[in-house]
Design an enzyme around this catalytic site. Structure first.
Site, PDB file in Angstrom:
ATOM      1  N   PRO A  79      73.328   2.105  11.109  1.00 58.30           N
ATOM      2  CA  PRO A  79      74.738   2.337  11.470  1.00 58.30           C
ATOM      3  C   PRO A  79      75.089   1.682  12.795  1.00 58.30           C
ATOM      4  CG  PRO A  79      73.812   4.320  10.546  1.00 58.30           C
ATOM      5  CD  PRO A  79      72.677   3.333  10.650  1.00 58.30           C
ATOM      6  N   CYS A  80      76.158   0.891  12.783  1.00 58.17           N
ATOM      7  CA  CYS A  80      76.414  -0.027  13.894  1.00 58.17           C
ATOM      8  C   CYS A  80      77.487   0.441  14.859  1.00 58.17           C
ATOM      9  CB  CYS A  80      76.810  -1.396  13.344  1.00 58.17           C
ATOM     10  SG  CYS A  80      78.295  -1.360  12.319  1.00 58.17           S
TER      11      CYS A  80
END
Length: 365
Positions: free
Chosen positions: A92-93
């Site tokens: 998850p960025c």
């Protein structure tokens, strides 16, 4: 290390590559890898909303589990003795995104990349790929990830890619890492990938017209958000590529009239037909959340249009038949996805690398 199991006097079949996709989401990376010719046997994600779209559109199994709790045996079982193992994923960025001004190392997601490293150490895949936002490249956690790969004998290459140069109908800059135990590896160039640049009109120009708040009768995903009376007046005076600065004074939001609000020019705008779309975010279905206004129709782009701009096929299934559609949930799945075309680029780059490795081996025999 895993590469010791590869007999260098044998030609390695491309079909012997098997992948596991960590943080698989709705399946963008998996779909692109499958499209390139790489088999994906397992996708893993903690979000239950991912299960249906991932399973309905791909040949891989889905495991609902946090990467913190994933054990090496689960991945090795999915690889099922394949000659070449590929471990792929996009942690998850949001933590590293330029849109997130508050995240720091106290955010648990910051360390998910280290769980990725753990699984690499425990399963020893011959091939690794990771996709993320460019901001990750400046963080110590990424430098540690790369250092650990190199210490284990991997050849590592990473770069920031403008996906529009590879035919995605969207301006999207992404960090792509490739690593291999076999030898030097790199991403294909736009010329090698052989995809023409694509505009918004080429991508979504032929979809049926719908009004704000309406749903297409043949495709429930082709639905747009409703507009308030004020926002409807705003979109009427908005032009492709323009901003709220072009509006009459009475339509400008109070927050934008303040000195601190004058820098936020990338909201309340229409897309241009003859250019790639701006970066699709998780809020792309809202007119006020970015330059997500339709070039001609008086509405924000639909869920389906956002998915197509992310290069999902037009028939990609995101919800089970009869299941209620949540714009917030699907916006998150679509906006966070690895574009399918980027997944295909990664897959083809890996296949070219393996092919070159085989040729060099044959030359030595």
């Amino acid at each position: 290390m895993g590469s010791k199991g590869v007999n260098k006097k044998e030609t390695v079949s491309l079909h012997s590559i098997c992948a596991v996709d960590l943080f698989c989401g709705a399946g963008g990376l998996t779909h692109g890898l499958e499209k390139s010719g790489i088999a994906v046997n397992l996708g893993i994600d903690i979000d239950p909303a991912c299960k249906y779209p991932y399973s309905a559109n791909n040949n891989a199994s889905f495991l609902l589990k946090s990467v913190d709790d994933v054990e090496a045996s689960e991945l090795l079982g999915a690889y099922n003795g394949s000659r070449l193992k590929l471990l792929a994923g996009c942690a998850p960025c949001q933590t590293f995104s330029s849109y997130n001004q508050k995240a720091d190392s106290s955010d648990k997601r910051w360390w998910l990349l280290l769980q990725f490293s753990r699984l690499i150490r425990e399963t020893e895949p011959e091939l690794v790929t990771m996709e993320n936002v460019p901001g990750l490249m400046d963080q110590d956690v990424f430098k540690e990830f790369v250092a650990d790969l190199k210490a284990r004998g991997y050849h590592v290459d990473y770069q920031v890619v403008n996906c529009a140069e590879y035919g995605l109908p969207q301006q999207r800059n992404r960090l792509v890492l490739l690593a291999s135990q076999l030898g030097s590896i790199k991403l294909l160039s736009p010329k090698e990938f052989k995809k023409k640049t694509k505009t918004v009109k080429e991508a979504i120009g032929k979809l049926p017209s719908i009004e704000a708040g309406a749903i297409d009768s043949k495709d429930p995903l082709h639905q747009s958000s409703s507009l308030s009376k004020t926002n409807y007046q705003r979109i009427l005076v908005s032009t492709p590529g323009g901003t709220w600065r072009d509006w009459p004074e009475e339509l400008v939001a109070d927050c934008h009239k303040k000195k601190s609000g004058k820098t936020y020019r990338s909201v309340y705008g229409r897309m241009r037909w003859n250019e790639p779309a701006p970066t699709i975010t998780t809020q792309f279905f809202g007119f006020g959340n970015g330059r997500f206004g339709h070039p001609e129709q008086n509405r924000a782009i639909s869920l389906r249009e956002g998915a197509i701009l992310q290069s999902f096929p037009k028939k990609y299934k995101f919800t089970a038949p009869g299941e209620p559609i949540s714009k917030k949930v699907l916006g998150r799945l679509i906006g966070n996805a690895v574009p399918v075309q980027l997944g295909e680029l990664i897959g083809k780059s890996i296949l070219k690398h393996v092919t070159e490795y085989n040729l060099s081996v044959c030359d030595e025999v």
